[in-house]
Each structure stands twice: as structure tokens, then as C-alpha cells.
Design a protein around this motif. Structure first.
Motif, PDB file in Angstrom:
ATOM      1  N   LYS B  62      -5.141   1.790  -4.457  1.00 37.61           N
ATOM      2  CA  LYS B  62      -4.655   0.632  -3.701  1.00 37.61           C
ATOM      3  C   LYS B  62      -3.154   0.806  -3.492  1.00 37.61           C
ATOM      4  CE  LYS B  62      -4.624  -3.803  -2.341  1.00 37.61           C
ATOM      5  NZ  LYS B  62      -3.857  -4.807  -3.051  1.00 37.61           N
ATOM      6  N   ASN B  63      -2.719   0.650  -2.257  1.00 38.48           N
ATOM      7  CA  ASN B  63      -1.291   0.773  -1.964  1.00 38.48           C
ATOM      8  C   ASN B  63      -0.643  -0.603  -1.978  1.00 38.48           C
ATOM      9  OD1 ASN B  63       1.248   1.364  -1.098  1.00 38.48           O
ATOM     10  ND2 ASN B  63       0.646   2.204   0.905  1.00 38.48           N
ATOM     11  N   ASP B  64       0.077  -0.926  -3.030  1.00 41.24           N
ATOM     12  CA  ASP B  64       0.802  -2.193  -3.107  1.00 41.24           C
ATOM     13  C   ASP B  64       2.262  -2.032  -2.713  1.00 41.24           C
ATOM     14  OD1 ASP B  64      -1.171  -3.943  -3.675  1.00 41.24           O
ATOM     15  OD2 ASP B  64      -0.872  -3.972  -5.853  1.00 41.24           O
ATOM     16  N   GLY B  65       2.623  -0.878  -2.204  1.00 43.62           N
ATOM     17  CA  GLY B  65       4.002  -0.645  -1.786  1.00 43.62           C
ATOM     18  C   GLY B  65       4.200  -0.992  -0.323  1.00 43.62           C
ATOM     19  N   SER B  66       5.375  -0.637   0.192  1.00 47.29           N
ATOM     20  CA  SER B  66       5.704  -0.980   1.577  1.00 47.29           C
ATOM     21  C   SER B  66       5.635   0.248   2.484  1.00 47.29           C
ATOM     22  CB  SER B  66       7.114  -1.577   1.637  1.00 47.29           C
ATOM     23  OG  SER B  66       8.047  -0.631   1.120  1.00 47.29           O
ATOM     24  N   GLN B  67       5.391   1.443   1.871  1.00 47.46           N
ATOM     25  CA  GLN B  67       5.344   2.670   2.665  1.00 47.46           C
ATOM     26  C   GLN B  67       3.953   3.282   2.596  1.00 47.46           C
ATOM     27  OE1 GLN B  67       8.499   4.290   0.037  1.00 47.46           O
ATOM     28  NE2 GLN B  67       9.396   5.044   1.940  1.00 47.46           N
ATOM     29  N   LYS B 110       2.293   9.472  -3.939  1.00 45.48           N
ATOM     30  CA  LYS B 110       3.418   9.947  -3.158  1.00 45.48           C
ATOM     31  C   LYS B 110       3.824   8.907  -2.112  1.00 45.48           C
ATOM     32  CE  LYS B 110       3.316  14.555  -2.582  1.00 45.48           C
ATOM     33  NZ  LYS B 110       3.188  15.874  -1.915  1.00 45.48           N
ATOM     34  N   PRO B 111       4.459   7.788  -2.561  1.00 43.77           N
ATOM     35  CA  PRO B 111       4.887   6.783  -1.580  1.00 43.77           C
ATOM     36  C   PRO B 111       5.906   7.393  -0.618  1.00 43.77           C
ATOM     37  CG  PRO B 111       5.782   6.298  -3.779  1.00 43.77           C
ATOM     38  CD  PRO B 111       4.795   7.414  -3.939  1.00 43.77           C
ATOM     39  N   GLY B 112       5.751   7.128   0.643  1.00 39.43           N
ATOM     40  CA  GLY B 112       6.621   7.730   1.644  1.00 39.43           C
ATOM     41  C   GLY B 112       6.206   9.138   2.014  1.00 39.43           C
ATOM     42  N   MET B 113       5.169   9.673   1.349  1.00 36.83           N
ATOM     43  CA  MET B 113       4.589  10.985   1.651  1.00 36.83           C
ATOM     44  C   MET B 113       5.578  12.124   1.499  1.00 36.83           C
ATOM     45  SD  MET B 113       2.229   9.977   4.937  1.00 36.83           S
ATOM     46  CE  MET B 113       3.622   9.464   5.908  1.00 36.83           C
TER      47      MET B 113
END
Lengths: 411, 386
Positions: B62-67, B110-113
């Protein structure tokens, strides 16, 4: 197109929808109806005519009887699902694996069943090829009346809009739902069948239930006033369903019907230049109410003997007279046609008309003579050009666990 | 479709390659020790467990970030990719389903890839359900990868050789010979078209059609020369010898650049399967419509070459598919044969019938056969990875 006599009976037909009695302009109330795919007869015949159509004819590209049967089984399953408002396949449009194409194309997400019906038919070319050879071991079961329709005067048929081994009629109150049905069935069929032609229709031109008001065709006239209606069970039995004794070779078709399609282009711009009185004379009805020119209301019986200043008040070449059951041994049709506009032609005229659909018990008595009479002497023919034509046998309905047309291939 | 990713990462051990799914059929399954929840934020990567028994593991990311984020299961070395799920947008969830034997692993969000990601150790313990990556299966996969790599390199070599010959004929003004060689040289391009097209800089310079060009874009490559060899009857200014030399040398240089890059490429089984599907899509959108070779009408050479490439790719992974989905394998084999039979009908002494000599019925039959093959081929990659 004008047409056959009204003899409105009562008693509900096989359709599932709970509907109030006749009222004007009530289409939106039906948008979430669902009609059962399975039953004694196929849905989409006596079902109250929906507002939208997508009709497709297919050519079978395999020589394998087993593959053809497998397709009919897969189509039955998908049609059963989609008419209930479910996705075409069990995976659905968004729930399947992300590395597989979804088994439903997704444009019907969030849309209700919208009265969708899916009706299948078999063309004469499914039974025998052009050389008369048996294609799938069913030639001995080809109904005698299931032949390529004869050439009628003024037919200008485009082979790419005519004929077909199989057909699917998808009707719904939402055009997206009807298109979704054909698109998904065509996709299931790749490798077994290929689409030969398809036709969109955007406004029903017939009523198949007394609960519906009479719509207008693109000539601006009420159409289908005198159609065979679901509430006339005796007339439906007599004129629509093939009887068990009708054809000894084709017992499998009992409870089914013959499906005629005709793509009738209208010379719209020329028609619009005709004086109102002439238009009414061609049709034999008033444009405003749809009453016969012999007087009364829309549903009054026309009086073909009533004299006018020059000959009968309903002209001898009026459409309503030429095709009337009184002049055709009482033969009536269940018509289910749709208006179509496929854009404009290269000269700027509308490529438009009526996609005629009729279900009849026997085309030899209930369609061909009437079409011949119309082509020969109907005043409307001046404004019409038939560009597509096909005849199919629509098998009876599939019971639970059966596939559509099963009796043709088994037993 | 997306072009085959030719800038290949390390070759992941393909039997361990992951498939991703959006949802599980069984929904919430908190009692399953092989189900791990992952919450990726802009600066964190939280796992509900750091250990699981060997078998089919499901990471619900689950992506709870903004990116946009990614999640990887890496080998103990932190390099080898065991499984990955990419492109998870903010507030979205994706699943990574991966078959993992006992051992030490590394997880990474890897947030922001970008970068190495937020890493942690992960342990897979011994279990009776451990996957059996039999040596035979691994051998089949290795063979498929090696064969495909060799095939692409060989086609590229032949493309260089024939292009060399072709541009010389063209520069020398031997137009009849150049016209005869044109479709034969292009066969080698079309057989590996999805690989060649993955080089987004080279493809437009080498294979753009006139209709593909943007306003002001210079037109170079095969189709520029095609038009000069089969010029329209009116309103066309033939190229001068100097212009001919310029376009010919440019094509040759780009072909050599392509060949150099192809030698470096490695593949994964899913890339091979995707390439097979992609080549059939090229047929459906460009060749069966006669749009690829509007001046020479040699579309059927390209058509055959695309089908060749698709079939070779399929045959490479065929043993894998036969083990996992024999029905799909049988259907694909049969439909490749049916399409080939139709193409064979159009063969002539010098190659193929020209597209503008085909009847509408013949085109329709070819199109039907392409559709019949493409539909099951769209399930090939998933079957290979299953």
C-alpha cells in the motif's frame, strides 16, 4: 413503416420486467431492468423493445464442429452473465491478474443491466457452404424456409452489409451496454468467428408491448402501431413462434423464430421536400396522431373501402394498405426495428434509415410475399433503398445448463 | 502495448519471477503467514512481518506516500531481483506474488522510484511447501533465453550485411537491384522489430513513415529511400546522387549503432513473451492494413518477418507454456500454423504478392487469422510467469 393490424390483447408475455400499464415517455424508469437470458423462448423478441441496438453478423472461420459448439457454450455463459449486469467473464474488468488482459472490457463498469437482451440466430450459410456442402454435420437439419432471401425489386444490396453464418442482436436502454455486449462476444469469438458486419441503432421504431408508446421513424411517422405485441399470446403463438409440426427436419427450431434484417436507407433530404399531404398519402396515416386516413385514432382499424374524392381515402399505394394483413392472408410480423444514422454520405446527405428487424413464424408466408408487394407497389419505395439483407433462424431459449441452439447439435 | 524493455536489468532467475495481482480472491487473510502487508511512505517501508515460510508469498503493498513507489524482493546480495511491483501511485495498492525458497532476502520500497530504496532484511524459512525449482525447468528457461539472444544477434548481423549491400546498390543507381533487395533486407529488421523499436532514438530515424513525422521533422531511413525507389507518378522530386549518398550512409550508420547495442542485450522470459505479442500487434496495425510500405507494397514480406519473429519467440518459451497451460500452447501452435498457411498461399518465386494485388477477401482472411492468434497470444506472458 406503417403496418399490420392492431388487436391488442392482454396477459403478460415471457418478459420479466415489472411495468405499469401504458404511459407516454416512460423509458427512463426501465433503465435498471434485467431480463432473464434463459427461458422457453429467447429474450429480445417479445421483450418490450429497448431504445438501443447493436446487431452483429459473424462468419464462422473454423471447420470444426467442436469449436463451433464450444463458442456457443462460451457465448451462452457470457450472455447469461451480461444480461444480469455482470461482467462478461468471471475475472471481471479490474479484478483479474495485472499481467493478463481483463476478461471483460470494462466500459460497462457501474452501469446497470439496462434491459439488455442478447438474441442469437443461425444463417443458411451455417448449414451449407456455397457449393451446398454440409459444413458442420447439420445440413440435414436446415429448415426448409431458411434460405438466402430472394432478390426483391429495388434491392441494392452491399454484400458487406448482408448475410452471415451467425447473428447476435443486443438491445438495451443504454447504447454503451449494447456495444459492450457485442464487443465482448466478438472478442470471445476470435479464432472461431469473425465479424462480417454490424449495425448500431439508436431509437426503436416498434413497440412490442402495449405498455409502450409508439415511436417515430426518421420519416417522422409513428411506426409499429399495429405490431404483434407480447400481450397477445395467441397472435404471438400464431405468427412468431415456430410450431413443433412446422418443419419435420427442423424440430430443433420449435419455440424459435425466423429473424429478418433489412438495412433500409431513406432518401431523407428528398422526403423532407414532400408536402405534408403527400407524405400522409404515401404512408396512409396522419403524421400527427398516426390515425389511418380513414379516420379515428392511432389504433383505429383502417377502412380501405372508404371512398375519397379520387379513389379510396387511403390511397391504393399507401404503405399501410400494401403491407396490411388483410391483403396477406392475415400474416402479421413482430417488428423490432431501429432508426440508424451512420454519419453522412460523400455528397453530404444523411446515411440514415431504418434497420428493419422482424421475427416471423415462416418467412415464406409472413415476409417474402409482403416484401414483394411493398417493393412492387408501395409509394414509399420511391424514398427507400435497401442496402443490407439477411435471414436467420433464432433457436428457442436455452434452459439452465443448456447452450443456445443445443437441440440443433444434439439429440 | 509497451515496447519490450530492451535495456534489460539483470536477468532475474525466471522461475522465481513474480507476477503481480491487484486483489486476492480470498480477500483479507490475516492468518496466512505467507501474506505480508507492506506500507510504503515517503520515508518509510513497514512490513507486517520480517519472516515467512517458504512457498508462494504475497506482499500487499500500500502506498501511503505522496510519490509513486516500487517494491522489490531482492536476493541476499541486494542485487538479484526475485520479484518486483512497479508504478504504485499514491493511495493505491498492488500485490506482489512470488514463489520464494528458503533463504535470506532484502526488501526495498522505492518512493519516487529513485535510488536504492528503503531496505530491510527478510528471511524465508524452510517449509514443506517450498517451491521445487527443478533443474530441468531452470534448464529450459536458460536455454530459451540463450536461444533468443542468439536469434536477435544473428538477425541483427544479417541486417547489417544486407543493408550494406542495399545502400551500395542504391548509391550506385542500380535501382532494379535495390528494389529487389529492399524487402529482403527489411525482413531482418521486422523479425526483431520490437527489440529495435525499444531504442526510441534510433527507430524514428530508421523506420519512420512519412505519415509518422511531426511538422518540421526530417525524414530519414528506410521509407525515405523507399519513396525514392518507388516514386509517386506526379509531384515528386527525385533525390540527387549526393542526397542519395547522404540518406544511404545515415541508414547504414544507424544500423551499425543498433547492431552494437543489440550485442549487449539480455532478456527475461516475460520480455520474450511480450515481444511475441508485440510483433503480432505490429502486423495487426501496420502490415495487414498495407500502411507500412505504401510505395513499394511489399507489406507481406514484413508481415511474414513479424510472424517469424513472433513464432521464434513463442517457440522459445513453448516448453514452459506446455507445462503450465497445455491448452494455450496447443491453441497457439495451431493458430500460428493457420496464419502461416494463409501467408504461404501468397508466396511467389521472388517473395510475396504485392499488397495492392491482394483481394479484399484475402486481406480479410489474413486479418481474421491475425485476430485469432493475437487473442490467445495476449495471455502468453502471464502463462509463462504463472
Amino acid at each position: 413503416m406503417g403496418g399490420t393490424a392492431a388487436a391488442a390483447g392482454l396477459a403478460a408475455g415471457a418478459f420479466v420486467a415489472g411495468r405499469a400499464t401504458a404511459s407516454e415517455g416512460d423509458a427512463p424508469a426501465r433503465r435498471t431492468d434485467a431480463f432473464s437470458f434463459r427461458g422457453e423462448h429467447q429474450a429480445g423478441i417479445t421483450t418490450p423493445a429497448q431504445d438501443r441496438l447493436h446487431f452483429a453478423a459473424f462468419d464462422v472461420t473454423t471447420g470444426s464442429r467442436a469449436q463451433l459448439i464450444a463458442l456457443l457454450q462460451a457465448w451462452t455463459e457470457a450472455a447469461d452473465r451480461m444480461t444480469r449486469g455482470l461482467p462478461a467473464g468471471e475475472g471481471g474488468p479490474t479484478e483479474g491478474a495485472s499481467n493478463l488482459p481483463p476478461d471483460d472490457t470494462g466500459e460497462a463498469i457501474g452501469l446497470p443491466a439496462s434491459g439488455l437482451t442478447i438474441t442469437f440466430g443461425f444463417g443458411p450459410s451455417l448449414f451449407r457452404d456455397e457449393q451446398g456442402r454440409d459444413r458442420f454435420g447439420i445440413a440435414d437439419r436446415q429448415p426448409a424456409a431458411l434460405r438466402t432471401l430472394p432478390h426483391f425489386p429495388a434491392d441494392m444490396l452491399d454484400p458487406e452489409r448482408s448475410y452471415g453464418d451467425l447473428c447476435v442482436q443486443a438491445c438495451a436502454d443504454d447504447p454503451q451496454v449494447a456495444v459492450h455486449a457485442i464487443r465482448n462476444l466478438a472478442r470471445i469469438g476470435f479464432g472461431t468467428v469473425a465479424v462480417r458486419w454490424s449495425q448500431l441503432g439508436f431509437g426503436r421504431t416498434s413497440t412490442t408491448s402495449t405498455s409502450q408508446s409508439t415511436p417515430r421513424n426518421l420519416f417522422g411517422f409513428k411506426d409499429g402501431t399495429a405490431n404483434v405485441k407480447a400481450e397477445e399470446p395467441a397472435a404471438v403463438e400464431k405468427h412468431v413462434w415456430v410450431g413443433a409440426e412446422d418443419d419435420a427436419k427442423a424440430a430443433w427450431l420449435a419455440g424459435g423464430s425466423y429473424l429478418v434484417t433489412r438495412r433500409i436507407n431513406m432518401h431523407i433530404e428528398t422526403w423532407d421536400r414532400q408536402p405534408l399531404g403527400d407524405q400522409e398519402g404515401f404512408v396512409g396515416r396522419t403524421k400527427a396522431s398516426g390515425a389511418p386516413l380513414s379516420g379515428g385514432q392511432e389504433h383505429s382499424e383502417p377502412d380501405f373501402e372508404m371512398p375519397g374524392s379520387e379513389g379510396p381515402v387511403i390511397p391504393v399505394d399507401a404503405h399501410v394498405r400494401v403491407v396490411h394483413p388483410d391483403f396477406h392472408q392475415g400474416a402479421r410480423m413482430l417488428r423490432r426495428g431501429y432508426n440508424f444514422v451512420d454519419g453522412s454520405n460523400p455528397l453530404g446527405g444523411l446515411d440514415a434509415g431504418l434497420f428493419f428487424i422482424a421475427f416471423v413464424r415462416d418467412p415464406d408466408t409472413h415476409f417474402i410475399p409482403i416484401q414483394n408487394a411493398m417493393a412492387k407497389s408501395d409509394a414509399l419505395m420511391e424514398y427507400l433503398k435497401v442496402t443490407g439483407s439477411a435471414l436467420f433462424a433464432a433457436p428457442p431459449g436455452a434452459a439452465a445448463g443448456e447452450y443456445v441452439g443445443q437441440a440443433l447439435f444434439e439429440a | 502495448m509497451r515496447k519490450t524493455v530492451a535495456a534489460a536489468l539483470l536477468v532475474a532467475a525466471p522461475l522465481l519471477a513474480a507476477c503481480t495481482e491487484n486483489t486476492r480472491a480470498d480477500g483479507e487473510d490475516t492468518g496466512d503467514t505467507r501474506a505480508v502487508s507492506v506500507t510504503s511512505t515517503d520515508d518509510g517501508c513497514e512490513l507486517s512481518a520480517v519472516e515467512a515460510p517458504a512457498g508462494t508469498l504475497t506482499f500487499d503493498v500500500k502506498n501511503d506516500g505522496s510519490q509513486v513507489t516500487e517494491f522489490y524482493l531482492l536476493g541476499e546480495d541486494g542485487l538479484r531481483i526475485v520479484g518486483e511491483v512497479e508504478n504504485i501511485g499514491p493511495q493505491l495498492s498492488r500485490e506482489l506474488v512470488v514463489n520464494a525458497p528458503a533463504g535470506s532476502y532484502v526488501t526495498a520500497c522505492k518512493p519516487g522510484m529513485k535510488g536504492d530504496g528503503i531496505r530491510a532484511d527478510f528471511t524465508v524459512s524452510e517449509s514443506d511447501d517450498a517451491p521445487s525449482a527443478s533443474a530441468d525447468d531452470q534448464g529450459v528457461v536458460d536455454q530459451a533465453l540463450a536461444n533468443y539472444q542468439a536469434y536477435v544477434q544473428d538477425q541483427s548481423d544479417q541486417l547489417v550485411a544486407k543493408t550494406e549491400e542495399f545502400v551500395q546498390l542504391y548509391k550506385d543507381g542500380d535501382d532494379d537491384a535495390a528494389r529487389a533487395l529492399y524487402p529482403e533486407a527489411r525482413v531482418h529488421w521486422e523479425r526483431i522489430e520490437t527489440v529495435a523499436e525499444s531504442f526510441g532514438d534510433l527507430d524514428p530515424m530508421m523506420d519512420a513513415r512519412e505519415a509518422d513525422l511531426e511538422e518540421g521533422q526530417e525524414w530519414t531511413g528506410w521509407h525515405r529511400i523507399e519513396k525514392d525507389l518507388w516514386p509517386p507518378a506526379t509531384g515528386y522530386q527525385a533525390l540527387t546522387p549526393a542526397e542519395r549518398a547522404e540518406y544511404a550512409d545515415d541508414l547504414m550508420a544507424n544500423t551499425e549503432t543498433l547492431d552494437g547495442r543489440v550485442q549487449e542485450l539480455t532478456y527475461t522470459v516475460d520480455q520474450i513473451a511480450n515481444g511475441s505479442r508485440g510483433l503480432l500487434e505490429e502486423v495487426a496495425t501496420g502490415k495487414v492494413t498495407g500502411e507500412e510500405e505504401i510505395w513499394s507494397h511489399t507489406d507481406l514480406w514484413d508481415f511474414q518477418a513479424n510472424v517469424d519473429g513472433a513464432r521464434v519467440a513463442y517457440e522459445g518459451v513453448q516448453p514452459i507454456v506446455e507445462a503450465k497451460d497445455p491448452e494455450l500452447a496447443a491453441t497457439l501452435t495451431e493458430r500460428f500454423a493457420a496464419l502461416q498457411a494463409l501467408l504461404d498461399e501468397q508466396k511467389t518465386d521472388t517473395g510475396f504478392v504485392f499488397y495492392d494485388d491482394l483481394s479484399q477477401d484475402e486481406i480479410q482472411a489474413l486479418s481474421n487469422a491475425v485476430n485469432a492468434l493475437s487473442e490467445p497470444l495476449s495471455r502468453l506472458t502471464a502463462a509463462v510467469l504463472s
